[in-house]
Design a protein around this motif. Structure first.
Motif, PDB file in Angstrom:
ATOM      1  N   LYS A  25       0.791  -1.132  -0.381  1.00 58.22           N
ATOM      2  CA  LYS A  25       0.348   0.023  -0.560  1.00 58.22           C
ATOM      3  C   LYS A  25       0.763   1.412  -0.216  1.00 58.22           C
ATOM      4  CE  LYS A  25      -4.327   2.082   0.573  1.00 58.22           C
ATOM      5  NZ  LYS A  25      -6.028   1.731   0.266  1.00 58.22           N
ATOM      6  N   ILE A  26       1.746   1.555   1.446  1.00 60.52           N
ATOM      7  CA  ILE A  26       2.979   2.479   1.104  1.00 60.52           C
ATOM      8  C   ILE A  26       3.620   2.588   0.189  1.00 60.52           C
ATOM      9  CG2 ILE A  26       2.189   3.442   3.270  1.00 60.52           C
ATOM     10  CD1 ILE A  26       4.809   1.949   4.046  1.00 60.52           C
ATOM     11  N   GLY A  27       4.354   1.299  -0.977  1.00 62.34           N
ATOM     12  CA  GLY A  27       5.341   1.543  -1.311  1.00 62.34           C
ATOM     13  C   GLY A  27       5.441   2.681  -2.819  1.00 62.34           C
ATOM     14  N   ASN A  28       4.420   3.034  -3.150  1.00 60.15           N
ATOM     15  CA  ASN A  28       4.419   3.840  -3.969  1.00 60.15           C
ATOM     16  C   ASN A  28       4.545   5.550  -3.070  1.00 60.15           C
ATOM     17  OD1 ASN A  28       2.062   3.644  -2.946  1.00 60.15           O
ATOM     18  ND2 ASN A  28       1.177   4.857  -5.024  1.00 60.15           N
ATOM     19  N   LEU A  29       4.494   5.447  -2.177  1.00 57.41           N
ATOM     20  CA  LEU A  29       4.557   6.685  -1.080  1.00 57.41           C
ATOM     21  C   LEU A  29       5.776   7.122  -0.343  1.00 57.41           C
ATOM     22  CD1 LEU A  29       1.106   6.644   0.950  1.00 57.41           C
ATOM     23  CD2 LEU A  29       2.150   7.638  -1.545  1.00 57.41           C
ATOM     24  N   CYS A  30       6.721   5.878  -0.527  1.00 55.83           N
ATOM     25  CA  CYS A  30       8.265   6.157   0.203  1.00 55.83           C
ATOM     26  C   CYS A  30       8.518   4.396  -0.016  1.00 55.83           C
ATOM     27  CB  CYS A  30       7.445   6.420   1.851  1.00 55.83           C
ATOM     28  SG  CYS A  30       6.679   4.737   2.123  1.00 55.83           S
ATOM     29  N   LYS A  31      10.135   4.639   0.576  1.00 61.34           N
ATOM     30  CA  LYS A  31      10.565   3.529   0.883  1.00 61.34           C
ATOM     31  C   LYS A  31      10.847   3.089   1.937  1.00 61.34           C
ATOM     32  CE  LYS A  31      15.590   2.386  -0.923  1.00 61.34           C
ATOM     33  NZ  LYS A  31      16.047   2.089   0.843  1.00 61.34           N
ATOM     34  N   ILE A  32      10.531   1.300   1.936  1.00 54.89           N
ATOM     35  CA  ILE A  32      10.427   1.063   3.503  1.00 54.89           C
ATOM     36  C   ILE A  32      12.089   0.788   3.165  1.00 54.89           C
ATOM     37  CG2 ILE A  32       9.863  -0.978   4.412  1.00 54.89           C
ATOM     38  CD1 ILE A  32       7.221  -0.787   2.283  1.00 54.89           C
ATOM     39  N   ASN A  33      12.821   1.099   4.467  1.00 53.49           N
ATOM     40  CA  ASN A  33      13.924   0.596   5.050  1.00 53.49           C
ATOM     41  C   ASN A  33      13.919  -0.723   5.780  1.00 53.49           C
ATOM     42  OD1 ASN A  33      16.591   0.991   5.553  1.00 53.49           O
ATOM     43  ND2 ASN A  33      16.268   2.052   7.068  1.00 53.49           N
ATOM     44  N   GLU A  34      13.478  -0.156   6.953  1.00 53.74           N
ATOM     45  CA  GLU A  34      13.217  -2.379   7.853  1.00 53.74           C
ATOM     46  C   GLU A  34      11.796  -2.539   8.023  1.00 53.74           C
ATOM     47  OE1 GLU A  34      15.897  -3.127  11.665  1.00 53.74           O
ATOM     48  OE2 GLU A  34      15.674  -0.783  11.500  1.00 53.74           O
ATOM     49  N   VAL A  35      12.100  -2.892   8.692  1.00 51.72           N
ATOM     50  CA  VAL A  35      10.426  -3.405   9.469  1.00 51.72           C
ATOM     51  C   VAL A  35      11.064  -4.580  10.426  1.00 51.72           C
ATOM     52  CG1 VAL A  35       8.325  -4.625   9.367  1.00 51.72           C
ATOM     53  CG2 VAL A  35       9.128  -3.493   7.522  1.00 51.72           C
ATOM     54  N   LYS A  36      10.146  -4.617  11.851  1.00 52.38           N
ATOM     55  CA  LYS A  36      10.685  -5.126  13.281  1.00 52.38           C
ATOM     56  C   LYS A  36       9.775  -5.086  13.630  1.00 52.38           C
ATOM     57  CE  LYS A  36      13.514  -2.687  14.931  1.00 52.38           C
ATOM     58  NZ  LYS A  36      14.738  -2.040  15.307  1.00 52.38           N
ATOM     59  N   GLU A  37       9.909  -6.519  14.456  1.00 51.10           N
ATOM     60  CA  GLU A  37       8.192  -6.670  15.600  1.00 51.10           C
ATOM     61  C   GLU A  37       9.070  -6.089  16.239  1.00 51.10           C
ATOM     62  OE1 GLU A  37       6.117 -10.507  15.269  1.00 51.10           O
ATOM     63  OE2 GLU A  37       6.702 -10.874  12.727  1.00 51.10           O
ATOM     64  N   ASP A  38       7.771  -5.752  17.373  1.00 55.94           N
ATOM     65  CA  ASP A  38       7.167  -5.000  18.953  1.00 55.94           C
ATOM     66  C   ASP A  38       6.615  -5.325  19.182  1.00 55.94           C
ATOM     67  OD1 ASP A  38       8.908  -2.889  20.669  1.00 55.94           O
ATOM     68  OD2 ASP A  38       7.542  -2.069  20.366  1.00 55.94           O
TER      69      ASP A  38
END
Length: 84
Positions: A25-38
């Protein structure tokens, strides 16, 4: 770079599917650098997205609104903003 915390609606939400849906969904709005679970507690975990968003007015709001519109998302919080 912006760090966003995404809370799912319940502990039953599959975080891997949610992560994939948000990324698409957000791939065209920004660049995803990292995703973690907290882990928050009581079996509930949040997704922590580190994203690179262009320094333009309204871009962070657009990303937050896009994430908020996804079915299993309860809440989106901006945790940190830094210039890179």
């Amino acid at each position: 770079m912006v760090q966003l915390r995404v809370l799912p609606e319940s502990v039953e939400v599959d975080l891997n599917n949610l992560k994939k849906t948000i990324s698409e969904k957000i791939g065209n709005l920004c660049k995803i650098n990292e995703v973690k679970e907290d882990e928050i507690g009581f079996g509930l975990s949040a997704l922590m997205f580190s994203v690179i968003i262009p320094d333009e007015e309204g871009k962070i709001d657009a990303v937050e609104n896009a994430i908020s519109s996804i079915k299993d998302v309860s809440q989106v919080d901006t945790r940190d903003i830094t210039l890179i």
